[in-house]
Design a protein around this motif. Structure first.
Motif, PDB file in Angstrom:
ATOM      1  N   ARG A   1     -30.702  31.745 -27.909  1.00 15.31           N
ATOM      2  CA  ARG A   1     -29.588  32.224 -27.716  1.00 15.31           C
ATOM      3  C   ARG A   1     -28.418  31.724 -28.266  1.00 15.31           C
ATOM      4  N   LYS A   2     -28.696  30.270 -28.586  1.00 12.52           N
ATOM      5  CA  LYS A   2     -27.852  29.456 -29.512  1.00 12.52           C
ATOM      6  C   LYS A   2     -27.536  30.164 -30.940  1.00 12.52           C
TER       7      LYS A   2
ATOM      8  N   PHE B   1     -38.204  28.065 -20.936  1.00 13.14           N
ATOM      9  CA  PHE B   1     -36.671  28.268 -20.677  1.00 13.14           C
ATOM     10  C   PHE B   1     -36.207  27.372 -21.727  1.00 13.14           C
ATOM     11  N   GLN B   2     -36.502  26.084 -22.288  1.00 12.50           N
ATOM     12  CA  GLN B   2     -36.040  25.391 -23.471  1.00 12.50           C
ATOM     13  C   GLN B   2     -35.664  26.232 -24.601  1.00 12.50           C
ATOM     14  N   GLN B   3     -37.264  26.822 -24.864  1.00 10.82           N
ATOM     15  CA  GLN B   3     -37.293  27.627 -26.192  1.00 10.82           C
ATOM     16  C   GLN B   3     -36.102  28.950 -26.159  1.00 10.82           C
ATOM     17  N   LEU B   4     -36.054  29.602 -25.099  1.00  9.87           N
ATOM     18  CA  LEU B   4     -35.049  30.605 -24.750  1.00  9.87           C
ATOM     19  C   LEU B   4     -33.591  30.154 -25.166  1.00  9.87           C
ATOM     20  N   GLN B   5     -33.205  28.898 -25.019  1.00 10.72           N
ATOM     21  CA  GLN B   5     -31.860  28.260 -25.284  1.00 10.72           C
ATOM     22  C   GLN B   5     -31.581  28.211 -26.911  1.00 10.72           C
ATOM     23  N   THR B   6     -32.556  27.937 -27.371  1.00 14.46           N
ATOM     24  CA  THR B   6     -32.601  27.830 -29.146  1.00 14.46           C
ATOM     25  C   THR B   6     -32.437  29.274 -29.575  1.00 14.46           C
TER      26      THR B   6
ATOM     27  N   GLU C   1     -33.899  36.664 -22.907  1.00 10.24           N
ATOM     28  CA  GLU C   1     -33.891  36.386 -21.492  1.00 10.24           C
ATOM     29  C   GLU C   1     -35.348  35.888 -21.307  1.00 10.24           C
TER      30      GLU C   1
END
Length: 452
Positions: free
Chosen positions: A385-386, A378-383, A392
């Motif tokens: 997306r940013k 979930f953390q890596q996903l944010q990177t 997803e």
RNA sequence: GUGACCAUAGCUCAGUUGGUUAGAGCACUGGAUUGUGGUUCCAGGGGUCGGGGGUUCGAAUCCCCUUGGUCACCCCA
């Protein structure tokens, strides 16, 4: 209870919406390139705004909205007893769904005339509703993409709108024929044969030329009470052959005795001259049998047909000299065009033109292993997306097979694994869903790989 | 508004001159395979045969009505 849709209404799933949006974006881009600005109006209008603008047939096809509450009791009982459906229905409703985007636009212009700077150029992409019987290429709810300019008589507007047709269809990769005529020429023709008061009958009949042939038109003109001699003259108009320039000369000769007819020829000629200075790719055709059903057109009229696919017209438009007049604003002329989104979609789908379209969707799916692994992913996903990468995570720690199938069904090109081994190494494992290859790399390396 | 054709599983369809318990493919779920999909194999769930009435010993099948869909005309994007 079984779920179902009302007649003629349709859902559009993600696959279809991506294609529809592609068409809309193409059209909007061209509209904006020509200085048209967006407008939206409500789905519902007062019936007084809508009725009487589209001809008798149009009024019949208007969707009416039932009055609220106690008001329905005030319905015209007498009309009901007399089985007068139209009058009874009108007594039950004071509002209706919009039938096109032009009349609501005219209403908007009149209501906001003090705020508007003329000439006013607006575009509008919204649904319209018609209580027609659905069939191929015909829907009860469909989208129109309109561009109109009001407050200018210049034929430069017509030239630009033709150019918009050309650019949009070039952009979509369609081959079309843009048919052009002028209502004044039709009026002139009616005048020359001494049937000026039967203009509507004549135009409806000759509009069907390509469908029922010359004999059919002659027959229909007769049935509509046009005198024999007049029909003979009309025939000479319809059988006239030649290129655009030749037709123009011929029209000048035939319409010499009609002031309005000559005005129409002059307008058409001016427009053609403007168009000749533009580098248009699509076919422009002067078609004097083009009539258009809508009552409000007074000058130039347009119709666009797809060359390689059998369906009704996919775009249309024209000039209306007095559209705002019925709302109390005189002397404001307008001209506009409309793209039929749903038919354009049908044509492109029918010709397989969406195949090459790169559909923009999720680029990366994180496999969810649950627990700490989920938190890490979930953390890596944010990177990602940013960094602007559409990514997803599968929301449940479901079986691997199920998650992979999801990626597959959604055509997601990359899948990332963040299992115990990956967390330990600090790298991520990425798999190419097309080739099946997978490699381990740092998040930074992945960012540059995916944004490339 | 006028006319023609059609309606069987979530989807696409098969179902003989009316005959026993209505089938297939796809999709879905489970398994072969406890961290690897798109190929394969096995199993499973899912149907008032659009609805109502009639003919018949017996109707998905024939008849009538009705609703919905598709297509053409009118008209239209």
């Amino acid at each position: 209870m079984k779920p179902a849709l009302p007649k003629g209404m349709r859902d559009f799933g993600p696959e279809i919406m991506l294609k529809r949006n592609y068409i809309i974006e193409t059209i909007k881009r061209v509209f904006e390139n020509f200085g048209y600005q967006p407008l939206q109006t409500p789905a519902m209008e007062k019936l007084t705004t809508l009725t009487g603008k589209y001809g008798e047939e149009g009024d019949k096809l208007l969707f009416k909205v039932l009055n609220q509450g106690q008001k329905v009791l005030k319905a015209d009982h007498k009309a009901f007893e007399e089985k007068n459906a139209v009058r009874f229905a009108n007594s039950l409703a004071e509002r209706g769904l919009r039938y096109d985007l032009t009349i609501p636009f005219a209403r908007f212009v009149v209501m906001n005339q003090s705020q508007i700077t003329f000439p006013f150029k607006r575009y509008q992409v919204q649904a319209v509703w018609r209580g027609d019987r659905p069939q191929k290429g015909r829907y009860r709810e469909f989208y129109q993409c309109d561009a109109d300019v009001v407050g200018s008589n210049s034929l430069l507007n017509e030239a630009e709108l033709t150019q918009i047709f050309d650019m949009v269809y070039n952009g979509l990769g369609l081959n079309v024929t843009i048919k052009i005529n002028n209502r004044k020429i039709l009026a002139g023709m009616a005048e020359v044969v001494n049937c000026a008061d039967q203009l509507t009958s004549i135009t409806i009949a000759i509009d069907k030329l390509d469908k029922i042939g010359l004999d059919g038109v002659v027959k229909e003109l007769g049935e509509r009470g046009i005198p024999e001699a007049a029909i003979e003259t009309i025939k000479t108009f319809l059988t006239a052959q030649g290129d655009n320039a030749g037709m123009m000369a011929l029209l000048k000769e035939k319409l010499a005795n009609s002031e309005i007819g000559m005005k129409g020829v002059e307008e058409l000629e001016t427009l053609m001259n403007y168009l000749n200075t533009l580098d248009l790719k699509q076919t422009i055709e002067l078609d004097i049998t083009l009539a258009r059903g809508l009552d409000y057109y007074t000058g130039t009229i347009f119709e666009v047909k797809a060359n390689d696919f059998q369906i009704g017209s996919i775009s249309a438009g024209g000039r209306y000299d007095d559209l705002t007049g019925t709302f109390g604003l005189k002397g404001v002329s307008g001209v506009g065009i409309s793209f039929g989104l749903d038919r354009i979609y049908d044509v492109m789908e029918g010709l397989g033109l969406f195949q090459s379209l790169a559909i923009n969707t999720t680029k990366v799916l994180f496999i969810n292993f649950g627990g700490d692994n989920q938190a890490y992913a979930f953390q890596q996903l944010q990177t990602l997306r940013k960094a602007g990468i559409a990514a997803e995570i599968y929301p449940d720690a479901a079986k691997m097979k199920k998650q992979m199938k999801y990626a597959n069904a959604k055509k997601i090109p990359w899948v990332i694994f963040t299992g115990d081994a990956e967390i330990e190494s600090g790298n991520l494992k990425i798999k190419n869903m097309e080739t099946g290859e997978q490699e381990e790399m740092s998040i930074e390396a992945m960012l540059s790989k995916l944004s490339g």
